[in-house]
Write a protein that holds these residues in place. Structure first.
Motif, PDB file in Angstrom:
ATOM      1  N   ARG A  93       0.853  -1.197   0.000  1.00  0.00           N
ATOM      2  CA  ARG A  93       0.000   0.000   0.000  1.00  0.00           C
ATOM      3  C   ARG A  93       0.887   1.244   0.000  1.00  0.00           C
ATOM      4  O   ARG A  93       2.085   1.174   0.312  1.00  0.00           O
ATOM      5  N   PRO A  94       0.309   2.403  -0.311  1.00  0.00           N
ATOM      6  CA  PRO A  94       1.093   3.652  -0.292  1.00  0.00           C
ATOM      7  C   PRO A  94       1.734   3.956   1.061  1.00  0.00           C
ATOM      8  O   PRO A  94       2.789   4.573   1.126  1.00  0.00           O
ATOM      9  N   ASP A  95       1.112   3.464   2.160  1.00  0.00           N
ATOM     10  CA  ASP A  95       1.679   3.726   3.488  1.00  0.00           C
ATOM     11  C   ASP A  95       2.806   2.758   3.863  1.00  0.00           C
ATOM     12  O   ASP A  95       3.353   2.820   4.951  1.00  0.00           O
ATOM     13  N   GLY A  96       3.146   1.846   2.938  1.00  0.00           N
ATOM     14  CA  GLY A  96       4.228   0.900   3.190  1.00  0.00           C
ATOM     15  C   GLY A  96       3.762  -0.438   3.710  1.00  0.00           C
ATOM     16  O   GLY A  96       4.522  -1.403   3.705  1.00  0.00           O
ATOM     17  N   GLY A  97       2.532  -0.508   4.203  1.00  0.00           N
ATOM     18  CA  GLY A  97       1.983  -1.791   4.651  1.00  0.00           C
ATOM     19  C   GLY A  97       1.582  -2.626   3.441  1.00  0.00           C
ATOM     20  O   GLY A  97       1.777  -2.221   2.304  1.00  0.00           O
ATOM     21  N   ARG A  98       1.017  -3.771   3.687  1.00  0.00           N
ATOM     22  CA  ARG A  98       0.559  -4.631   2.592  1.00  0.00           C
ATOM     23  C   ARG A  98      -0.924  -4.898   2.724  1.00  0.00           C
ATOM     24  O   ARG A  98      -1.453  -4.986   3.835  1.00  0.00           O
ATOM     25  N   HIS A  99      -1.578  -5.011   1.579  1.00  0.00           N
ATOM     26  CA  HIS A  99      -2.973  -5.440   1.596  1.00  0.00           C
ATOM     27  C   HIS A  99      -3.003  -6.849   2.189  1.00  0.00           C
ATOM     28  O   HIS A  99      -2.117  -7.658   1.945  1.00  0.00           O
ATOM     29  N   ARG A 100      -4.043  -7.132   2.976  1.00  0.00           N
ATOM     30  CA  ARG A 100      -4.130  -8.398   3.685  1.00  0.00           C
ATOM     31  C   ARG A 100      -5.576  -8.845   3.735  1.00  0.00           C
ATOM     32  O   ARG A 100      -6.473  -8.036   3.946  1.00  0.00           O
ATOM     33  N   ALA A 101      -5.784 -10.125   3.529  1.00  0.00           N
ATOM     34  CA  ALA A 101      -7.114 -10.698   3.656  1.00  0.00           C
ATOM     35  C   ALA A 101      -7.001 -12.003   4.427  1.00  0.00           C
ATOM     36  O   ALA A 101      -6.025 -12.744   4.269  1.00  0.00           O
ATOM     37  N   VAL A 102      -7.989 -12.269   5.258  1.00  0.00           N
ATOM     38  CA  VAL A 102      -8.047 -13.521   6.013  1.00  0.00           C
ATOM     39  C   VAL A 102      -9.390 -14.168   5.721  1.00  0.00           C
ATOM     40  O   VAL A 102     -10.440 -13.531   5.849  1.00  0.00           O
TER      41      VAL A 102
END
Length: 141
Positions: A93-102
């Motif tokens: 993501r733009p904030d450096g995190g990653r998209h995540r789904a569970v």
């Protein structure tokens, strides 16, 4: 024998810390790609995500925690209810995190699907047609 195994499951996607909502997961196994299972998650006729999973990893995830990369699987028991917890990490993501789904699937249904795939191609009898793979790569290049 049919070289395909297909199963549609109702799975729950976790949104936030506790909220879950139901979506369909269409699992597909093709003997021509014997190591992989394709999982397509859909809701209201729209594809939300498509993942290619390792068949053995899917089977192993029913018994214990597996995965250190973009896909992580592990069994979860809530009382008598047995689930397979599937965590998927996506793009940055733009904030450096990653998209995540569970997602949570009923483990006995996933186990039945894996058993059916093993009737089509038993473990250890998978074949990779290297010439076909190379021809496909060269044609695309």
């Amino acid at each position: 024998m049919n070289p395909f195994v297909r199963k549609t499951l109702v799975v729950q996607i976790q949104a936030g810390a506790t909220d879950r909502f139901s979506v369909l997961a269409h699992l597909t196994y093709d003997a021509d790609d014997p190591f992989a299972v394709t999982a397509v998650f859909a809701h209201d006729g729209r594809v939300l995500a498509r993942w290619r999973l390792d068949r053995q990893m899917l089977a192993d995830g029913l018994r214990g925690a597996v995965g250190v990369g973009d896909v992580r699987l592990r069994p979860v028991a809530t009382g008598m209810w047995q689930e397979l917890r599937m965590e998927f990490l996506g793009d940055v993501r733009p904030d450096g995190g990653r998209h995540r789904a569970v997602a949570f699937a009923w483990a006995p249904a996933v186990a039945a699907f894996v058993r059916e795939t093993r009737k089509v191609v038993p473990p250890g009898q998978e074949e990779v047609r290297v010439d076909d793979v190379l021809a496909e790569i060269l044609a695309a290049g």
